[in-house]
Design a protein around this motif. Structure first.
Motif, PDB file in Angstrom:
ATOM      1  N   ASP B 162      10.557  64.833  21.723  1.00  0.00           N
ATOM      2  CA  ASP B 162      11.374  64.720  22.940  1.00  0.00           C
ATOM      3  C   ASP B 162      10.491  64.947  24.170  1.00  0.00           C
ATOM      4  O   ASP B 162       9.573  65.758  24.139  1.00  0.00           O
ATOM      5  CB  ASP B 162      12.504  65.765  22.929  1.00  0.00           C
ATOM      6  N   GLY B 163      10.780  64.211  25.205  1.00  0.00           N
ATOM      7  CA  GLY B 163      10.033  64.412  26.446  1.00  0.00           C
ATOM      8  C   GLY B 163       8.801  63.533  26.555  1.00  0.00           C
ATOM      9  O   GLY B 163       8.249  63.382  27.638  1.00  0.00           O
ATOM     10  N   VAL B 164       8.367  62.950  25.446  1.00  0.00           N
ATOM     11  CA  VAL B 164       7.198  62.056  25.502  1.00  0.00           C
ATOM     12  C   VAL B 164       7.714  60.640  25.734  1.00  0.00           C
ATOM     13  O   VAL B 164       8.506  60.130  24.936  1.00  0.00           O
ATOM     14  CB  VAL B 164       6.376  62.137  24.206  1.00  0.00           C
ATOM     15  N   GLU B 165       7.305  60.030  26.830  1.00  0.00           N
ATOM     16  CA  GLU B 165       7.787  58.688  27.185  1.00  0.00           C
ATOM     17  C   GLU B 165       6.579  57.817  27.488  1.00  0.00           C
ATOM     18  O   GLU B 165       6.249  57.569  28.644  1.00  0.00           O
ATOM     19  CB  GLU B 165       8.700  58.748  28.418  1.00  0.00           C
ATOM     20  N   ILE B 166       5.898  57.377  26.454  1.00  0.00           N
ATOM     21  CA  ILE B 166       4.689  56.580  26.673  1.00  0.00           C
ATOM     22  C   ILE B 166       5.028  55.112  26.477  1.00  0.00           C
ATOM     23  O   ILE B 166       5.560  54.725  25.439  1.00  0.00           O
ATOM     24  CB  ILE B 166       3.575  57.031  25.711  1.00  0.00           C
ATOM     25  N   SER B 167       4.730  54.299  27.480  1.00  0.00           N
ATOM     26  CA  SER B 167       5.080  52.885  27.398  1.00  0.00           C
ATOM     27  C   SER B 167       4.204  52.081  28.349  1.00  0.00           C
ATOM     28  O   SER B 167       3.797  52.581  29.400  1.00  0.00           O
ATOM     29  CB  SER B 167       6.567  52.720  27.761  1.00  0.00           C
ATOM     30  N   GLY B 168       3.937  50.846  27.952  1.00  0.00           N
ATOM     31  CA  GLY B 168       3.050  49.987  28.728  1.00  0.00           C
ATOM     32  C   GLY B 168       3.562  49.631  30.108  1.00  0.00           C
ATOM     33  O   GLY B 168       2.819  49.108  30.937  1.00  0.00           O
ATOM     34  N   ASP B 169       4.845  49.913  30.383  1.00  0.00           N
ATOM     35  CA  ASP B 169       5.383  49.541  31.700  1.00  0.00           C
ATOM     36  C   ASP B 169       5.415  50.734  32.662  1.00  0.00           C
ATOM     37  O   ASP B 169       6.066  50.684  33.690  1.00  0.00           O
ATOM     38  CB  ASP B 169       6.781  48.934  31.549  1.00  0.00           C
ATOM     39  N   ARG B 170       4.711  51.834  32.317  1.00  0.00           N
ATOM     40  CA  ARG B 170       4.819  53.032  33.149  1.00  0.00           C
ATOM     41  C   ARG B 170       3.622  53.278  34.068  1.00  0.00           C
ATOM     42  O   ARG B 170       3.539  54.321  34.717  1.00  0.00           O
ATOM     43  CB  ARG B 170       5.057  54.254  32.261  1.00  0.00           C
ATOM     44  N   ALA B 171       2.673  52.347  34.123  1.00  0.00           N
ATOM     45  CA  ALA B 171       1.534  52.544  35.034  1.00  0.00           C
ATOM     46  C   ALA B 171       2.018  52.409  36.474  1.00  0.00           C
ATOM     47  O   ALA B 171       2.765  51.492  36.792  1.00  0.00           O
ATOM     48  CB  ALA B 171       0.452  51.517  34.741  1.00  0.00           C
ATOM     49  N   ARG B 172       1.591  53.337  37.342  1.00  0.00           N
ATOM     50  CA  ARG B 172       2.021  53.321  38.741  1.00  0.00           C
ATOM     51  C   ARG B 172       0.809  53.365  39.650  1.00  0.00           C
ATOM     52  O   ARG B 172      -0.210  53.962  39.306  1.00  0.00           O
ATOM     53  CB  ARG B 172       2.890  54.558  39.029  1.00  0.00           C
ATOM     54  N   PRO B 173       0.908  52.746  40.827  1.00  0.00           N
ATOM     55  CA  PRO B 173      -0.226  52.802  41.764  1.00  0.00           C
ATOM     56  C   PRO B 173      -0.682  54.245  41.970  1.00  0.00           C
ATOM     57  O   PRO B 173       0.150  55.143  42.110  1.00  0.00           O
ATOM     58  CB  PRO B 173       0.361  52.208  43.047  1.00  0.00           C
TER      59      PRO B 173
END
Lengths: 378, 346
Positions: B162-173
Motif C-alpha cells: 500500500d502507498g507504492v504508486e509506481i507508473s510510467g505516467d507519473r514523471a513530472r517536470p
C-alpha cells in the motif's frame, strides 16, 4: 577510449568554437557543405551546429551511399533477390531504402526473398563457398571507401573459381558528384567543402584540387570525429576570409596527397567508369559510377542476370525534396513531407533512410530546433 | 513394480522429438526427469494443471515475457536465466515483490536434450537465487525448422505494498532521472557471440533479477514515481516511452550516463549507439528532485546499483522530446529506436 576521446573533448571544442566565432565576420554568410554522410552524422550526433555562430551554416551533401541509390537500382536488387535459388547480400541500411510500389528489400525479405544483411563483402563470399547450389549476389554500394573490398572479393572469387558469386555493382565516385553539384544550373549557394574522410584515405587529396582551381571553392579534408569537423570549419572560415581557395588537409593522420596506391590499383584492375550513372535526387551524372571490367564479366550480376537488372529509370517520389536538399538548395525541414509522411520508420525519400542521410540526421537528432517546447508536436 | 520409463532420458546424445510434446508418456517422462527435479517445489510436484497459492496484501501485479534470444547461450547467461530475470524485473518495476512464475516452453524437434537440461537448470538456479519459484508450466514441441531450438515464455505474479504508486505516467517536470548502472552490456555480449561477427570481447551480459534492488529503493523512497528496465531499444527508447506516457520532455547529460569502456569501444566498431543497446539487469528510476539524493544512495548501497548515476531531469515539453546535452557540448534529440538493428536480443 584512446584515439577516440581525444577527438571528442568538450574543452577543445569550446576553444575551437571561440576561434570560429572570432574569425567569422558578422556581415558574411559561410555556407559550407560537408559532402560525407559520416560528417553529417557527426555534426548531428554531437550537436556541432550549436557550437557555431548563426552565420556559419552546414549544408548536408549527398555523401550517404544509400541515399543516392536510385529507385530503379533497388527495384533491380529486389528482382535479383526474388530469383529462385538466389541469395542477395548487402549492408544493413540498404534493406530499408524505398523502392517502387511501396517495396523495399526488407519487405521483399518478409515476403520470402532470401536477403541477408552483412557487415562486409567477405560474408557474401563465405556464403557462396558454403552454398555452392545457390547464386549469391552481393549488392555492392558505397563510395571509394567500400569499393576496394568489393574488388578484393571479386578477385578472390576468380582465384577460387567460384561459379555462384556475383556483384551487383553500384559503387559511385565522390569527385564526380561534387562537380555535378557545382555544375548545377542556377549556381549553388556554397562557400566551401568539408572534404571526405575515409574516401580521401583511398583517393588522396589531389582529386579535389580542381574544385579549388576551377571552381574557386575551398576544400578542407576532415576526419569523422567532431573535433575534426570543427577544426575543418575553422580552416574553411579562414580561407573564405582570406579569399583563398585551396585544398587543405585536416585529416593528416590518415590522408596523403596520393592516397592508397594499392587500393586504387585494385579498383582499377576490377572496375571501369560507366559513361553515366543515375543518382537519386541528382539525376544522371557523367562518369560517376563503376562497373565491372569485361575480364570479370563472370562475376557481374548485371551481365549474368540482365532480365532482373532492367535499365528503365524510375522517377523519384513527387513530393520528395531529396534532390534540392542534397544540392544544398533546401533544408530537410523545408520539405513538405518531412516528419509528417516521411519519417525514419516510413521513409519516402532516401535521405530519411540512413542515419547519415540529411533528413534522418535532422529528424533523429536536430528537430527540436524547429519548434518551441510549448507547441504541440505535428 | 516395473519402472514407469524403461530407459531414462539420454541427456548426452538424445534429442527432443515430437513425442515430448504429445501429452503422452514421453512428455510425462520429460517432466518427471527434467522439470520436476530442476524446479523442485511443492506446487509443481503436485502435477496439477495449475498451481494454487494465497497471496498477502490486496494489490497483485502480473506480467509476461517471451524469450527468443539467439544465441541461446551467451557470455554471462543463457535463455533460461534470462527468462526468469526478464519477468521478475517486469513485475518488480511496479515496486512489487515477485512471488511466483509460470513457464511455457516451445521446443524444436531435434533440439539436444543435454542443452535443454542446461537451460532448465540455469532457469531453476536463477529462480532459487531470486526466491521466486516456477510453480506451473507447459511444454510444446514444433517440427524441425518451425522453431529455433527453444523459445520460453514466463509469466509472473507479485504483490505491491500500500502507498507504492509506481507508473510510467507519473514523471513530472522537475523530477530527476536515475539509471542503476552501465548501459549496453547485454546487447554487446549477445552480439559478440553472433556467428557472423568475428569479434571477441570480455563483456558479459548484465542479466540479473532486480527485485532486491527495487525493494531497497522503495524502502528509501516510497514515493518513487517511475521505474522501468531498459531492455530492447535500450535506455533511449525506454525514456521516450516514459516521456510519452507522462506527457513530458527530458533533458539528459551525456557525460553522466555510465557506459563501460569495452561496450563503448564495441559500439564504436559496430556503428551502434549504447543508448539503443539492450540491458537485462538495469533500471531507470524517476523521482522528485528532493528524493534523488536518498534514492541514489540506496541504489549505490546495493550490489546491483554500485555504479548508479543521476543522468538528467524531466522538463515541460508538449512535444515530449528526450533531449541530451552531448559530452561534446552540443544539444540533440535522443529519439525512439528506428528499425531493428539487433534482432532477437532477448
Amino acid at each position: 577510449m584512446r584515439y577516440i576521446d581525444e577527438f571528442r573533448d568538450a574543452g577543445l571544442a569550446r576553444n575551437i568554437a571561440r576561434a570560429i566565432a572570432q574569425a567569422a565576420q558578422p556581415a558574411r554568410e559561410y555556407r559550407l557543405m560537408e559532402f560525407c554522410g559520416g560528417h553529417t552524422h557527426a555534426i548531428a550526433r554531437y550537436g556541432v551546429q550549436d557550437l557555431l555562430p548563426p552565420n556559419v551554416r552546414m549544408i548536408h551533401g549527398p555523401g550517404c551511399p544509400v541515399c543516392v541509390l536510385p529507385i530503379a537500382r533497388i527495384d533491380a536488387a529486389i528482382a535479383l533477390a526474388r530469383r529462385p535459388g538466389t541469395t542477395l547480400v548487402t549492408y544493413a541500411d540498404t534493406l530499408r531504402v524505398p523502392a517502387s510500389g511501396g517495396q523495399s528489400l526488407l519487405r521483399a525479405k518478409a515476403q520470402g526473398a532470401d536477403v541477408r544483411m552483412a557487415y562486409s563483402v567477405a560474408e557474401a563470399l563465405a556464403l557462396a563457398r558454403a552454398q555452392p547450389g545457390r547464386e549469391v549476389v552481393f549488392f555492392a554500394i558505397g563510395f571509394e571507401t567500400t569499393t576496394p573490398p568489393t574488388a578484393v572479393a571479386v578477385r578472390c572469387a576468380r582465384a577460387e573459381g567460384l561459379k555462384n558469386f556475383s556483384v551487383f555493382c553500384n559503387h559511385v565516385l565522390t569527385p564526380a558528384a561534387m562537380a555535378a553539384i557545382l555544375d548545377a544550373p542556377g549556381g549553388v549557394p556554397l562557400d566551401g567543402f568539408v572534404g571526405p574522410a575515409h574516401v580521401s584515405t583511398v583517393i588522396g587529396s589531389r582529386p579535389y584540387e580542381r574544385f579549388a582551381r576551377e571552381y574557386g571553392k575551398p576544400v578542407v579534408i576532415a576526419g569523422f570525429e567532431p573535433l575534426d569537423v570543427m577544426q575543418a570549419i575553422r580552416m574553411l572560415v579562414h580561407q573564405v576570409n582570406d579569399g583563398r581557395a585551396e585544398v587543405e588537409n585536416e585529416f593528416t593522420r590518415a590522408v596523403t596527397p596520393d592516397g592508397n596506391r594499392k587500393a586504387i590499383d585494385l579498383m582499377d584492375d576490377v572496375f571501369e567508369t560507366r559513361e553515366r550513372f543515375a543518382w537519386r535526387g541528382l539525376g544522371e551524372i557523367p562518369r560517376s559510377g563503376f562497373r565491372l571490367r569485361e575480364r570479370y564479366a563472370a562475376f557481374d550480376a548485371e551481365r549474368r542476370f540482365p532480365a532482373e537488372v532492367a535499365a528503365a529509370p524510375v522517377p523519384d517520389h513527387k513530393a520528395c525534396e531529396c534532390g534540392a536538399i542534397l544540392r544544398g538548395h533546401k533544408r530537410p525541414q523545408d520539405c513538405k513531407v518531412f516528419g509528417t509522411v516521411c519519417t525514419p520508420d516510413n521513409p519516402i525519400g532516401a535521405c530519411m533512410v540512413s542515419s547519415e542521410g540529411a533528413c534522418a540526421a535532422h529528424y533523429s537528432y536536430g528537430r527540436y530546433r524547429d519548434t518551441a517546447p510549448t507547441q504541440e508536436a505535428a | 513394480m516395473k519402472a514407469d520409463y524403461i530407459r531414462p532420458l539420454d541427456f548426452r546424445a538424445g534429442c527432443v522429438d515430437m513425442t515430448h510434446g504429445s501429452g503422452g508418456r514421453a512428455m510425462a517422462q520429460l517432466v518427471d526427469e527434467l522439470f520436476l527435479p530442476a524446479f523442485d517445489n511443492a506446487w509443481l510436484s503436485r502435477l496439477n494443471d495449475q498451481a494454487q497459492f494465497t497471496v498477502p496484501g490486496r494489490r497483485m501485479v502480473m506480467s509476461t515475457d517471451s524469450h527468443v534470444v539467439s544465441p541461446l547461450f551467451f557470455p554471462g547467461g543463457d535463455i533460461g536465466c534470462l527468462a526468469v530475470h526478464g519477468t521478475i524485473n517486469d513485475v518488480a518495476m511496479a515496486g512489487a515483490a515477485p512471488l511466483y512464475l509460470a513457464a511455457g516452453f516451445v521446443l524444436e524437434e531435434g533440439f539436444p536434450l543435454g542443452e535443454l537440461r542446461r537451460i532448465v537448470e540455469s532457469m531453476a538456479e536463477a529462480a532459487r537465487a531470486a526466491r521466486v519459484p516456477v510453480v506451473c508450466g507447459d511444454t510444446k514441441v514444433v517440427q524441425k525448422g518451425k522453431g529455433d531450438g527453444v523459445f520460453i515464455t514466463t509469466t509472473g505474479v507479485g504483490v505491491v505494498a500500500d502507498g507504492v504508486e509506481i507508473s510510467g505516467d507519473r514523471a513530472r517536470p522537475g523530477d530527476r532521472i536515475l539509471v542503476s548502472g552501465t548501459i549496453g552490456d547485454h546487447g554487446v555480449a549477445i552480439l559478440s557471440h553472433r556467428e557472423n561477427l568475428g569479434f571477441e570481447t570480455t563483456i558479459r551480459s548484465d542479466t540479473a533479477a532486480l527485485h532486491g534492488l527495487v525493494a531497497a529503493m522503495v524502502e528509501a523512497v516510497p514515493g518513487l514515481h517511475c521505474l522501468r528496465d531498459p531492455t530492447r531499444g535500450g535506455l533511449a527508447t525506454t525514456l521516450n516511452e516514459l516521456a510519452r506516457q507522462s506527457g513530458v520532455g527530458m533533458r539528459l547529460d551525456e557525460a553522466a550516463i555510465p557506459v563501460a569502456p569495452e561496450v563503448s569501444a564495441a559500439c564504436e566498431l559496430l556503428g551502434l549507439d549504447p543508448l539503443y543497446v539492450a540491458n537485462e539487469g538495469k533500471l531507470v528510476a524517476i523521482c522528485a528532485a528532493g528524493d534523488a539524493e536518498r534514492l541514489l544512495a540506496a541504489m549505490r548501497a546495493h550490489p546491483l546499483g554500485g555504479s548508479a548515476a543521476q543522468i538528467g531531469e524531466v522538463v515541460e515539453d508538449a512535444r515530449r522530446f528526450v533531449q541530451m546535452r552531448t559530452a561534446f557540448g552540443g544539444q540533440r534529440v535522443v529519439d525512439w529506436l528506428t528499425g531493428e538493428p539487433l534482432p532477437r536480443i532477448c
